[in-house]
Design a protein around this motif. Structure first.
Motif, short mmCIF file in Angstrom:
data_model
loop_
_atom_site.label_atom_id
_atom_site.label_comp_id
_atom_site.label_asym_id
_atom_site.label_seq_id
_atom_site.Cartn_x
_atom_site.Cartn_y
_atom_site.Cartn_z
N GLY A 244 7.88 56.40 -49.67
CA GLY A 244 8.57 56.03 -48.43
C GLY A 244 7.70 55.25 -47.46
O GLY A 244 8.17 54.33 -46.78
N ILE A 245 6.42 55.58 -47.39
CA ILE A 245 5.55 54.92 -46.40
C ILE A 245 5.24 53.48 -46.80
O ILE A 245 4.76 52.70 -46.00
N SER A 246 5.52 53.15 -48.05
CA SER A 246 5.27 51.76 -48.46
C SER A 246 6.13 50.79 -47.64
O SER A 246 5.87 49.59 -47.60
N LYS A 247 7.17 51.34 -46.98
CA LYS A 247 8.04 50.49 -46.15
C LYS A 247 7.44 50.27 -44.77
O LYS A 247 7.96 49.50 -43.97
N ASN A 248 6.36 50.99 -44.46
CA ASN A 248 5.73 50.86 -43.14
C ASN A 248 4.65 49.78 -43.21
O ASN A 248 3.53 50.02 -43.67
N VAL A 249 5.00 48.61 -42.75
CA VAL A 249 4.11 47.46 -42.84
C VAL A 249 2.82 47.68 -42.03
O VAL A 249 1.75 47.16 -42.37
N GLY A 250 2.91 48.48 -41.00
CA GLY A 250 1.75 48.76 -40.15
C GLY A 250 0.66 49.50 -40.89
O GLY A 250 -0.53 49.28 -40.65
N ILE A 251 1.05 50.37 -41.81
CA ILE A 251 0.05 51.10 -42.60
C ILE A 251 -0.39 50.25 -43.79
O ILE A 251 -1.58 50.11 -44.06
N VAL A 252 0.57 49.67 -44.49
CA VAL A 252 0.24 48.91 -45.71
C VAL A 252 -0.72 47.75 -45.38
O VAL A 252 -1.74 47.57 -46.06
N LYS A 253 -0.44 46.99 -44.32
CA LYS A 253 -1.30 45.84 -43.99
C LYS A 253 -2.70 46.30 -43.60
O LYS A 253 -3.70 45.63 -43.91
N ARG A 254 -2.77 47.44 -42.90
CA ARG A 254 -4.10 47.95 -42.51
C ARG A 254 -4.88 48.43 -43.73
O ARG A 254 -6.10 48.26 -43.81
N ILE A 255 -4.19 49.04 -44.69
CA ILE A 255 -4.87 49.46 -45.94
C ILE A 255 -5.37 48.22 -46.68
O ILE A 255 -6.49 48.18 -47.18
N GLU A 256 -4.52 47.19 -46.73
CA GLU A 256 -4.90 45.95 -47.43
C GLU A 256 -6.19 45.39 -46.82
O GLU A 256 -7.09 44.93 -47.53
N ARG A 257 -6.29 45.42 -45.47
CA ARG A 257 -7.49 44.91 -44.79
C ARG A 257 -8.72 45.73 -45.19
O ARG A 257 -9.79 45.18 -45.44
N ILE A 258 -8.55 47.04 -45.24
CA ILE A 258 -9.70 47.92 -45.52
C ILE A 258 -10.18 47.76 -46.97
O ILE A 258 -11.37 47.63 -47.22
N ILE A 259 -9.25 47.75 -47.91
CA ILE A 259 -9.69 47.70 -49.32
C ILE A 259 -9.85 46.27 -49.83
O ILE A 259 -10.37 46.05 -50.92
N GLY A 260 -9.41 45.31 -49.03
CA GLY A 260 -9.60 43.90 -49.40
C GLY A 260 -8.70 43.42 -50.52
O GLY A 260 -9.06 42.52 -51.27
N LEU A 261 -7.56 44.04 -50.66
CA LEU A 261 -6.59 43.63 -51.70
C LEU A 261 -5.20 43.61 -51.11
O LEU A 261 -4.84 44.51 -50.35
N GLU A 262 -4.42 42.61 -51.51
CA GLU A 262 -3.04 42.55 -51.06
C GLU A 262 -2.15 43.31 -52.04
O GLU A 262 -2.32 43.16 -53.26
N ALA A 263 -1.25 44.12 -51.51
CA ALA A 263 -0.35 44.88 -52.39
C ALA A 263 0.71 43.96 -52.98
O ALA A 263 1.19 43.05 -52.32
#
Lengths: 293, 93
Positions: A244-263
Motif C-alpha cells: 500500500g505504501i508504494s502509492k505514497n510518492v513522498g516515501i518512494v521518492k525519498r527512498i530512491e534518493r537514499i539508495i540511489g535507484l529509481e523504482a
C-alpha cells in the motif's frame, strides 16, 4: 447538531476488471488472495493473464475477509469461487481462508508477482505493508534468494501512515504529494517510533512548522528507516516497491534518493502484487497436480 | 535463500541469518539440539526444501531470548553457530 468527523486515514477500496476478457472463455482460472493486516486483496487470472482484482479493508472477521474481497469481482462479472480451478492464500491471515487449496508465504508471492509485472530484471523488492515491511531479493525466475522482514516496529507501515494522516488531518492519499510542497527538505523526525513521532510532530506544529514540513520530516524518517532494511540485504537493480505504501510518492521518492535507484513503475495497482503472485503460484500448482507440465 | 529472522527497533538490529542453501543439505540439523532455548525447528520452506527455521513465536524476542548465550564480556562461541558444520548461521548482534 453533531458534525460527522472526517476519517483522514480512510483509503479507497477498489475493483478492476479487464473488460476485454471473458472468464467463461478461459481454461484455467486461478485466484490469489492476500489477507493482510490492514487490507485484503484478491486477484483472478485467466489462463495466466490478469483478469480482475479487488482491494478492500481487512475486517475483524478473519474468515469473512477473503470472501468479501472476492465478492466485488463476483458482482461485476458473475464469477464465483467455485469457478476457480485453484486458489492460493497468502498474507498475514492466510490460514483463515477456508476455500484456499494451498497457502504460501507473502514473501514468495511478492517475489513471483513483482517478477511478473516488473520483468525478469527485478532483483530487489521492498514491500511496505499495513503492519510490516519486507526487503526481498529475487532471481530471474522470481524465486526468493534473500529476505528480511520487520514487523516489530510500525515505522514504515501503512498503519503508521494512517495515524499520521489523522494527526495532521490530511487525507492519506495526499500525504505523499503534500510532503513535497515545502521550501526546503527538513531534517528527519528523530523518533521513528509511531507513538513518539506523534508527540514530536505535535511539538513541531506548536513551534510553528507547517503541516507539510512536519509531514516531510516524518516521511523522510520513514524512508531512512526502511532504506536501512533494504541496505541490510544489499541493493541490486532493478528495484521494485509493492504494498500500500508504494502509492505514497513522498516515501518512494525519498527512498530512491537514499539508495540511489529509481523504482520500476508499473501500470497496475502495486498493492495487489502479493495476491497476484499467489494467483501465479496457483496456476503452476494446478498444472503440476494435473500433470499438465 | 538467505533468511533474516528477527527485527529492527529503536534499540538496534537483532537478526539471526540462515543460509537455506547450506542448511538444506544438512541432515543432522545439530543447531536445533544445541540451542539451550529451543528457538529452532525443522520445517519446509516455500520451495519444498527441509530447512531450519527460527520459531515464529520467538522471532520478536530474540534480543532477550538469546541474551543467555551473549554475556557482555568474555562471550563464548554461540552454541548454534558452533553446531552448524556449514557456517549457515550468523547473528547480527
Amino acid at each position: 447538531m453533531l458534525m460527522g468527523k472526517k476519517d483522514y486515514w480512510r483509503w479507497s477500496e477498489n475493483v478492476y476488471i479487464d473488460r476485454n476478457k471473458d472468464w467463461r472463455q478461459g481454461e484455467i482460472i486461478t485466484c490469489g488472495i492476500d489477507v493482510g493486516s490492514v487490507s485484503t486483496k484478491a486477484v483472478i487470472m485467466v489462463d495466466g493473464s490478469l483478469y480482475a482484482y479487488s482491494v478492500i479493508r481487512t475486517g475483524v472477521n478473519a474468515q469473512e475477509n477473503a470472501k468479501k474481497a472476492f465478492f466485488p469481482m463476483e458482482e461485476e462479472t458473475g464469477i464465483k469461487i467455485e469457478n476457480c480451478s485453484y486458489i492460493v492464500g497468502t498474507g498475514y491471515g492466510r490460514i483463515n481462508i477456508p476455500f484456499a487449496h494451498k497457502t504460501i508465504t507473502e514473501i514468495a508471492c511478492h517475489g513471483k508477482g513483482a517478477s511478473f509485472v516488473g520483468g525478469k530484471k527485478i532483483r530487489t523488492i521492498l514491500d511496505m505493508g499495513g503492519q510490516d515491511c519486507k526487503a526481498i531479493h529475487i532471481d530471474e525466475e522470481g524465486r526468493v534468494t534473500n529476505f528480511l522482514m520487520n514487523d516489530k516496529c510500525a515505522a514504515g507501515t501503512g498503519r503508521g501512515l494512517e495515524l499520521l494522516a489523522e494527526l495532521l488531518e490530511i487525507p492519506i492519499e495526499e500525504l505523499g504529494t503534500r510532503s513535497f510542497d515545502i521550501d526546503e527538505e527538513p531534517e528527519p523526525i528523530s523518533n521513528v517510533c509511531v507513538v513518539f513521532a506523534r508527540t514530536e510532530a505535535y511539538g513541531l506544529l506548536k513551534k510553528g512548522w507547517s503541516k507539510n514540513k512536519v509531514l516531510a520530516a516524518y516521511l523522510r524518517a520513514i524512508a531512512e528507516r526502511v532504506s536501512s532494511l533494504i541496505m541490510r540485504i544489499g541493493v541490486e537493480p532493478e528495484f521494485f516497491v509493492s504494498g500500500g505504501i508504494s502509492k505514497n510518492v513522498g516515501i518512494v521518492k525519498r527512498i530512491e534518493r537514499i539508495i540511489g535507484l529509481e523504482a520500476v513503475k508499473v501500470d497496475i495497482d502495486s498493492q495487489i502484487i502479493g495476491a497476484l503472485g499467489a494467483a501465479i503460484f496457483a496456476k503452476a500448482l494446478y498444472e503440476k497436480e494435473r500433470g499438465i507440465i | 535463500m538467505i533468511v533474516h529472522y528477527g527485527y529492527l527497533d529503536a534499540s538496534g538490529e537483532y537478526f539471526i541469518t540462515v543460509d537455506d542453501s547450506k542448511c538444506s543439505v544438512c541432515i543432522e540439523k545439530g543447531c536445533i539440539k544445541a540451542c539451550p532455548k529451543s528457538i529452532f525447528m525443522e520445517s519446509e520452506n516455500d520451495y519444498g526444501e527441509k530447512v531450519m527455521m527460527v520459531k515464529d513465536e520467538v522471532r520478536k524476542m530474540l534480543k532477550y531470548i538469546c541474551a543467555e548465550c551473549k554475556p557482555s564480556v568474555n562471550r563464548p562461541p554461540l552454541p548454534c553457530v558452533t553446531a552448524c558444520p556449514y557456517d549457515a548461521i550468523t547473528h547480527s548482534w
